[in-house]
Design an enzyme around this catalytic site. Structure first.
Site, mmCIF file in Angstrom:
data_model
loop_
_atom_site.group_PDB
_atom_site.id
_atom_site.type_symbol
_atom_site.label_atom_id
_atom_site.label_comp_id
_atom_site.label_asym_id
_atom_site.label_seq_id
_atom_site.Cartn_x
_atom_site.Cartn_y
_atom_site.Cartn_z
ATOM 1 N N ASP A 185 -48.541 20.584 -18.551
ATOM 2 C CA ASP A 185 -49.075 19.653 -19.539
ATOM 3 C C ASP A 185 -48.928 20.284 -20.917
ATOM 4 O O ASP A 185 -48.788 21.497 -21.049
ATOM 5 C CB ASP A 185 -50.535 19.311 -19.208
ATOM 6 N N ARG A 196 -45.561 33.150 -26.496
ATOM 7 C CA ARG A 196 -44.167 33.566 -26.289
ATOM 8 C C ARG A 196 -43.288 33.387 -27.523
ATOM 9 O O ARG A 196 -42.119 33.767 -27.493
ATOM 10 C CB ARG A 196 -43.566 32.819 -25.092
HETATM 11 C C1 LIG Z 1 -46.520 39.899 -25.536
HETATM 12 C C2 LIG Z 1 -47.017 39.869 -24.143
HETATM 13 C C3 LIG Z 1 -47.055 41.031 -23.409
HETATM 14 C C4 LIG Z 1 -47.510 41.027 -22.093
HETATM 15 N N1 LIG Z 1 -47.528 42.194 -21.387
HETATM 16 C C5 LIG Z 1 -47.912 42.194 -20.094
HETATM 17 C C6 LIG Z 1 -47.889 43.374 -19.305
HETATM 18 O O1 LIG Z 1 -47.529 44.441 -19.780
HETATM 19 N N2 LIG Z 1 -48.258 43.299 -18.010
HETATM 20 C C7 LIG Z 1 -48.677 42.119 -17.444
HETATM 21 O O2 LIG Z 1 -48.990 42.099 -16.257
HETATM 22 N N3 LIG Z 1 -48.731 40.988 -18.159
HETATM 23 C C8 LIG Z 1 -48.357 40.988 -19.468
HETATM 24 N N4 LIG Z 1 -48.387 39.814 -20.179
HETATM 25 C C9 LIG Z 1 -48.853 38.584 -19.523
HETATM 26 C C10 LIG Z 1 -50.301 38.261 -19.952
HETATM 27 O O3 LIG Z 1 -51.181 39.288 -19.555
HETATM 28 C C11 LIG Z 1 -50.757 36.930 -19.346
HETATM 29 O O4 LIG Z 1 -50.775 37.035 -17.932
HETATM 30 C C12 LIG Z 1 -49.866 35.774 -19.716
HETATM 31 O O5 LIG Z 1 -49.572 35.774 -21.106
HETATM 32 C C13 LIG Z 1 -50.553 34.457 -19.360
HETATM 33 O O6 LIG Z 1 -51.619 34.265 -20.278
HETATM 34 P P1 LIG Z 1 -52.940 33.459 -19.940
HETATM 35 O O7 LIG Z 1 -53.549 34.031 -18.705
HETATM 36 O O8 LIG Z 1 -53.778 33.369 -21.177
HETATM 37 O O9 LIG Z 1 -52.380 32.006 -19.800
HETATM 38 P P2 LIG Z 1 -51.925 31.028 -18.616
HETATM 39 O O10 LIG Z 1 -51.767 31.676 -17.288
HETATM 40 O O11 LIG Z 1 -50.769 30.299 -19.224
HETATM 41 O O12 LIG Z 1 -53.127 30.052 -18.513
HETATM 42 C C14 LIG Z 1 -53.479 29.238 -19.634
HETATM 43 C C15 LIG Z 1 -54.983 29.229 -19.766
HETATM 44 O O13 LIG Z 1 -55.517 28.556 -18.618
HETATM 45 C C16 LIG Z 1 -56.750 29.152 -18.243
HETATM 46 N N5 LIG Z 1 -56.618 29.638 -16.861
HETATM 47 C C17 LIG Z 1 -55.492 29.687 -16.106
HETATM 48 N N6 LIG Z 1 -55.760 30.151 -14.889
HETATM 49 C C18 LIG Z 1 -57.074 30.411 -14.855
HETATM 50 C C19 LIG Z 1 -57.949 30.928 -13.878
HETATM 51 N N7 LIG Z 1 -57.538 31.249 -12.664
HETATM 52 N N8 LIG Z 1 -59.253 31.067 -14.214
HETATM 53 C C20 LIG Z 1 -59.704 30.737 -15.434
HETATM 54 N N9 LIG Z 1 -58.928 30.250 -16.428
HETATM 55 C C21 LIG Z 1 -57.625 30.092 -16.130
HETATM 56 C C22 LIG Z 1 -57.034 30.259 -19.228
HETATM 57 O O14 LIG Z 1 -57.811 29.735 -20.264
HETATM 58 C C23 LIG Z 1 -55.662 30.595 -19.783
HETATM 59 O O15 LIG Z 1 -55.686 31.157 -21.077
HETATM 60 C C24 LIG Z 1 -47.942 39.812 -21.498
HETATM 61 C C25 LIG Z 1 -47.903 38.642 -22.249
HETATM 62 C C26 LIG Z 1 -47.447 38.636 -23.547
HETATM 63 C C27 LIG Z 1 -47.402 37.339 -24.319
#
Ligand SMILES: Cc1cc2nc3c(=O)[nH]c(=O)nc-3n(C[C@H](O)[C@H](O)[C@H](O)COP(=O)(O)OP(=O)(O)OC[C@H]3O[C@@H](n4cnc5c(N)ncnc54)[C@H](O)[C@@H]3O)c2cc1C
Length: 233
Positions: A185, A196
């Protein structure tokens, strides 16, 4: 039209990196839906102009009223290196389905970064690259191409020996291209693009994030315009 098209018709496609592309396969919901849906209780009171809906869309985005945006969806088809796929797949609210090299043989397509991407490791950013190039970008480019070709030579030889594809694929480089459907969505999609497209995101993943935004903008000019405005200032 791309030489190796997505498996279904698309609303638009953008080439990414050396062999990749992004296609917008379909969308669900209208540009004015978030504003219309947010006004459920007031829907019959007055005819709303485009300006009214644009203003409300901006208000909703600015104040984090996310649910009305979750009624609008977009489905993409990606062809990208495995490294990019891993980063895009971290966004948990998306639906995704990827080709599998258990069932398909990988074609000899891998990403070799262009010379201007042969940047030094950044000292200030933990994950990123600096603006400065290494001493021998052409040499690095050639080494990456050679080692990926060698890996593919071995992969194809293992398959020719009858080894199961699910085992042979273990020698494929991380820059091997993969393909997948991805749907989300617009609220969660824009949340992902915020992360990103940021300066600390990997450059190759930024290329695909930018392409997503460019493909969505003509379909959802109000939503994407409001989001861009918010993120500029
Ligand atoms: C620059 C950068 C560097 C990174 N480096 C690393 C790294 O070194 N190692 C690594 O492992 N990862 C890394 N990541 C990944 C990062 O840790 C996140 O897993 C990824 O960006 C997804 O973000 P998110 O969990 O906010 O969003 P999404 O998974 O896109 O989810 C969107 C939103 O939905 C909600 N949501 C989704 N699922 C749930 C749930 N189960 N419970 C509650 N709320 C939920 C939250 O509000 C979340 O913010 C990196 C990401 C970036 C952008």
């Amino acid at each position: 039209m791309l030489p190796d098209e997505p498996p279904t018709e698309s609303l638009g496609e953008i080439r990414c990196l050396d062999h990749g592309y992004l296609a917008l396969v379909s969308t669900f919901g209208q540009d004015r839906d978030p504003a219309r849906i947010a006004r459920t209780s007031f829907r019959n009171k007055k005819v709303r102009s485009l300006e009214d809906d644009t203003r409300l869309t901006k208000y909703l985005l600015r104040h984090g009223h996310s649910e009305p945006f979750e009624f609008v969806n977009a489905r993409f088809y990606f062809k990208a290196p495995i490294t990019v796929c891993r980063q895009i797949f971290r966004h948990r609210t998306a639906k995704k389905n990827e080709i599998s090299y258990r069932y398909m043989q990988a074609s000899r397509e891998f990403y070799v970064p262009a010379l201007e991407r042969m940047q030094k490791q950044s000292e200030s950013k933990k994950q990123g690259s600096s603006d400065e190039l290494i001493a021998d970008p052409a040499g690095a480019h050639e080494r990456m191409r050679r080692i990926c070709n060698l890996a593919f030579d071995e992969y194809e030889a293992l398959l020719a020996d009858g080894l199961a594809a699910e085992i042979a694929r273990g020698v494929l480089p991380m820059h091997t291209y993969t393909e997948w459907y991805w749907q989300n969505d617009i609220h969660n999609l824009l949340d992902m693009l915020g992360k990103r497209l940021a300066g600390d995101a990997q450059g190759e993943t930024r290329v695909y994030a930018r392409a997503m935004l460019d493909l969505l903008e003509p379909v959802y000019p109000i939503i994407i315009g409001a989001w861009k405005e918010l993120h500029r200032g």
